[in-house]
Design an enzyme around this catalytic site. Structure first.
Site, PDB file in Angstrom:
ATOM      1  CG  ASP A   1      35.616 -44.053 -16.226  1.00  0.00           C
ATOM      2  OD1 ASP A   1      36.059 -45.203 -16.404  1.00  0.00           O
ATOM      3  OD2 ASP A   1      35.833 -43.397 -15.192  1.00  0.00           O
TER       4      ASP A   1
ATOM      5  CG  ASP B   1      37.879 -47.499 -10.502  1.00  0.00           C
ATOM      6  OD1 ASP B   1      38.446 -48.533 -10.102  1.00  0.00           O
ATOM      7  OD2 ASP B   1      38.482 -46.430 -10.724  1.00  0.00           O
TER       8      ASP B   1
ATOM      9  CG  ASP C   1      34.894 -40.781 -10.993  1.00  0.00           C
ATOM     10  OD1 ASP C   1      35.709 -41.521 -11.598  1.00  0.00           O
ATOM     11  OD2 ASP C   1      34.996 -40.513  -9.782  1.00  0.00           O
TER      12      ASP C   1
ATOM     13  CG  ASN D   1     -10.848 -43.794 -25.092  1.00  0.00           C
ATOM     14  OD1 ASN D   1     -10.374 -44.811 -24.583  1.00  0.00           O
ATOM     15  ND2 ASN D   1     -10.134 -42.954 -25.807  1.00  0.00           N
TER      16      ASN D   1
ATOM     17  CG  ASN E   1     -14.968 -51.711 -22.830  1.00  0.00           C
ATOM     18  OD1 ASN E   1     -15.515 -52.686 -22.324  1.00  0.00           O
ATOM     19  ND2 ASN E   1     -14.537 -50.689 -22.118  1.00  0.00           N
TER      20      ASN E   1
ATOM     21  CG  ASP F   1      -7.644 -42.988 -21.233  1.00  0.00           C
ATOM     22  OD1 ASP F   1      -7.139 -44.089 -20.954  1.00  0.00           O
ATOM     23  OD2 ASP F   1      -7.694 -42.532 -22.378  1.00  0.00           O
TER      24      ASP F   1
END
Length: 839
Positions: free
Chosen positions: A592, A328, A588, A681, A656, A685
């Site tokens: 709406d 708006d 708002d 692993n 891998n 990570d």
């Protein structure tokens, strides 16, 4: 609660108050606290935090992890207890990392959501106070006005033109009038005019009601329990889900083939099974859920510092991907401070009489509080002590009028003001400048032209009308045969610097579009003032004539939608989405809510009415587009960092595991033991846990991006195969150049695998050269720490326990050379890849 309350609409109000142990003055604070403990929080969602144990157990719910744990426990009884315990320890550490990350993210989000709680007005100790909706209990007396959500299933005690939108529950399109009364027990849900239900909201009027049911005991709660409703997936969530299925298919095929091949080569069955499962775990980006949660939570925290509160974390991705932003004008493009320019009669001359009647109306209203009435009251003050207010029909978004009945001496007078068209619709006569009353029929074109002239100057025109009445009360049906007096000219100047803000929004690849109920003339005047290039407008009446398909084409080229009805906002948003846009909508107001639901990302402000704030995904603490721009940038940073993990984890893991699966078919021994695979692993990570704090290149923030599974798959294959080439180079060097024994081979392969996977993170995190795009300090520190720990492990008792051994200097130098070659090759492949593949 008494069983009679299951049909509370069929009971007198006194009996309902008695059964709920309440009074018209409400509950005491102590009683309300006791009831909250007894009935629980008034919420359809799980309001208590998941216990630490539940969150921890969730880290191990992957079928592959569960099978691995079972196989490890089985091996304790059948074979190697030590190896099985090591495997279980590594799986547990991995799970604890995910738990720690998600726990922190969950706590951070809870604190943010507390900032934008929707509140209800209740009577406690006979005083009106606002409390969070989830603290409302049975027996509470709620005070209602336009824009308020209904916090539970209630019986109406008092009402004044109370109109409620029940579409969310009954599907009824039009608002329903609510009145005090008693209805038969068999009355259907959509005909219970004396009842209010959770999930609905007040459109207009005022009232009081006693809460009978809360939470899952409400009608809405029963529906949500049956359907287990959840918000629709964002595009990012859908993309991750599709990618998860793709990885699962690759994993299952690999596990089956590797297990079969190892059994065929007469390897021990249990050892082959454990090896296959460990490979599956290695291929799966186990920490992806945790990394996504942490990235989104950290993004939400950063956005909160910039006055943007995220209610639903996955909406951050949509925020960053948004390429069309609808809003708006009031308070966003303009200052939001409505001011009176003048009050004029039908000839366009200043009129104190028009201003007096407007002031009477504005100073006496008690329904929907709005800035227009405030502006009228502050513009000029009149002595209205001689007028006695008798009745009122509050403003609503269907009538777009506010009418109040006054008594002065022996005269009864209805004064109405509102949207010009809606005022003229109920007028049959016009008051001339000389005070005469003439028929309106021949004056309509002139009256509309007068309003157009005001609009072309940037003023919004409201109408003021009146009529005499001979009663002490009236309803909206009495708004007929009124006399039109004149206009109120309102203005709301553009915000300083808004033109630059809109320009920056466009530079970020976001097209702003204005949707307003104001006249086309006013809308075009504002748009030209804020510097939007070549504005093309579409009015609500023109929109009504377009088919959905035609509208889908028109919305692309239109940037001003004027004279729009509330229900047309949703239609515009849906048309933009169908045209392939990611649409944000800032609203708002009461009208709406449907558009906020329809948008990819619904945006509201902290000062919005409850129904808008509840429907929004993101809440701005200030109604300022500069705040929005900062939020968009942060959304893109969060999205970019989340994708980095996907790129890193999938390409490194795929490479891998592909290498290890292949070489296992040619070696007389396993290239890595199951526990060593899991440690690999876990270590690879670790640096990626800090990815949420990494720097993001400017070009990744400059335009909206979407989840592209095809691009991720291509990235995984290209960089995974590149990784495999150097893996096989490592295998060749260890076997034919260095003549490694099984323990040396595993140690060398472990070192090369972890160090190269950690270092390549610094390469693939950016499209630029590794030297021109600096990583975040935490990512760099974590990467270097991982490299250091990996080098040290074979020299420790833990390394011996895991089956590693210390390597001679010649081994270390060869491995260091291979890692350096790999990083150099990755840099060059990256440059070629991004020059040919666009994302």
């Amino acid at each position: 609660m008494n069983p009679q309350l299951s049909t509370f609409w069929s009971l007198p109000t006194d009996q309902v108050l008695q059964q709920t142990h309440s009074t018209t003055s409400g509950l005491s604070r102590a009683d309300a606290k006791q009831r909250l403990s007894q009935y629980g929080a008034n919420s359809l969602k799980q309001t208590h935090k998941s216990s630490a144990l539940v969150l921890l157990l969730n880290q191990f719910k992957s079928p592959i992890i569960l099978i691995l744990i079972f196989a490890a426990l089985l091996s304790i009884f059948l074979k190697d207890a030590l190896d099985a315990i090591i495997i279980l320890a590594i799986v547990l550490i991995s799970g604890l990392l995910g738990f720690w990350q998600e726990r922190g993210a969950s706590n951070a989000v809870e604190k943010l959501l507390a900032l934008v709680q929707v509140k209800a007005t209740v009577l406690r100790d006979n005083q009106s106070q606002e409390i969070p909706n989830h603290e409302v209990v049975p027996g509470d007396i709620v005070v209602l006005c336009a824009g308020k959500n209904i916090p539970g299933d209630c019986l109406v005690l008092e009402s004044k033109d109370l109109s409620v939108n029940e579409a969310a529950l009954t599907g009824e399109t039009y608002p329903v009038d609510k009145l005090n009364g008693v209805l038969p027990a068999e009355t259907g849900l959509n005909q219970r005019t004396n009842s209010l239900y959770m999930g609905t909201n007040v459109i207009s009027g005022t009232g009081k009601a006693v809460v009978v049911h809360t939470g899952k005991e409400t009608e809405f709660g029963k529906v949500s329990e049956r359907l287990k409703l959840r918000p629709p997936e964002t595009e990012f969530e859908h993309g991750l889900s599709k990618f998860g299925y793709f990885l699962m298919e690759v994993t299952l095929v690999l596990v089956a083939l590797i297990f079969a091949a190892n059994v065929y080569l007469h390897r021990p069955v249990l050892e082959s099974f454990m090896f296959s499962l460990a490979l599956a775990v290695g291929l799966t980006p186990q920490l992806l859920p945790a990394i996504v949660s942490v990235n989104l939570a950290r993004g939400a925290q950063t956005m909160a510092k910039k006055r943007v509160i995220v209610k639903r974390l996955p909406a951050i991705e949509n925020f960053g991907s948004m390429n069309v932003f609808c809003t708006d004008k009031t308070g966003t493009l303009t200052e939001g401070e409505v001011k009176i320019h003048s009050a004029v009669d039908v000839e366009g001359k200043d009129s104190d009489r028009v201003l007096l009647y407007a002031y009477l109306n504005a100073a006496s209203e008690s329904g929907y509080v709005n800035p227009i009435d405030k502006a009228i009251r502050e513009y000029k003050t009149f002595d209205i002590s001689g007028y006695q207010k008798l009745d009122e029909v509050p403003y609503d978004f269907n009538r777009k009028r506010l009418s109040i009945l006054f008594k002065k001496d022996s005269t009864h007078l209805i004064v109405t003001k509102g949207a010009l068209k809606n005022i003229l619709d109920v007028c049959s006569t016009v008051e001339t400048a000389e005070g005469k009353t003439i028929d309106i029929a021949d004056q309509r074109q002139k009256l509309h032209q007068q309003a157009e002239d005001l609009g072309s100057k940037g003023f919004r025109a409201l109408g003021v009308a009146y009529r005499n009445c001979d009663r002490d009360s009236f309803t909206k049906d009495d708004e007929t045969n009124m006399t039109f007096m004149g206009y109120l000219a309102l203005f709301d100047p553009p915000k300083p610097g808004i033109a630059d803000t809109l320009k920056e929004l466009q530079q970020l690849g976001v097209t702003p579009k204005m949707i307003t109920g104001d006249s086309k003339a006013v809308a075009m005047s504002i748009i030209q003032q804020v510097g939007l290039p070549e504005p093309k407008a579409l009015t609500g009446s023109e929109l009504e004539k377009l088919s959905d398909e035609a509208l889908m084409h028109r919305v692309q080229e239109t940037n001003v939608f004027a004279e729009v009805e509330p229900n047309q906002k949703e239609r515009i948003i849906i048309a933009l989405k169908k045209a392939g846009n990611v649409v944000g909508y800032l609203g708002d107001g009461i009208n709406d809510a449907s558009a906020l639901h329809a948008a990819d990302v619904g945006i509201s402000v902290e000062s919005a009415v409850d129904v808008a704030k509840e429907a929004a995904d993101i809440v701005l603490m200030e109604k300022d587009l500069n705040v929005l721009i900062e939020g968009v940038k942060e959304g893109r940073i969060t999205f970019a960092n989340t994708l980095k993990y996907v790129f890193m984890a999938t390409s490194a893991n795929f490479g891998n595991m592909f290498s290890m699966a292949g070489i296992s078919l040619f070696l007389p021994f396993l290239p890595l033991l199951p526990s060593q695979i899991l440690l690999t692993n876990l270590l690879t990570d670790f640096p990626e846990l800090t990815i949420a704090s990494d720097r993001v290149d400017k070009e990744l923030v400059n335009k909206p991006r979407r989840m592209d599974i095809k691009f991720i798959r291509n990235f995984m294959i290209v960089f995974g195969l590149l990784s495999s080439i150097f893996d096989y180079l490592t295998f060749g060097a260890l076997l034919f150049l260095l003549h490694a024994q099984p323990q040396q081979f595993r140690t060398g392969w472990f070192l090369e695998s972890v160090i190269s996977a950690s270092m390549v993170v610094l390469v693939v995190r950016t499209r630029k050269s590794i030297f021109s795009s600096k990583p975040g300090k935490y990512l760099l520190m974590a990467t270097l720490a991982t490299v250091g720990v990996t080098i040290v492990i074979p020299w420790t008792p833990l390394g011996t326990l895991l089956g590693f051994q210390r390597l001679p200097l010649s081994f270390m130098l060869v491995l260091a050379g291979i890692v350096m070659l790999y990083i150099t090759a990755a840099e060059n492949v990256k440059r070629v890849f991004y020059s040919r593949v666009k994302f």
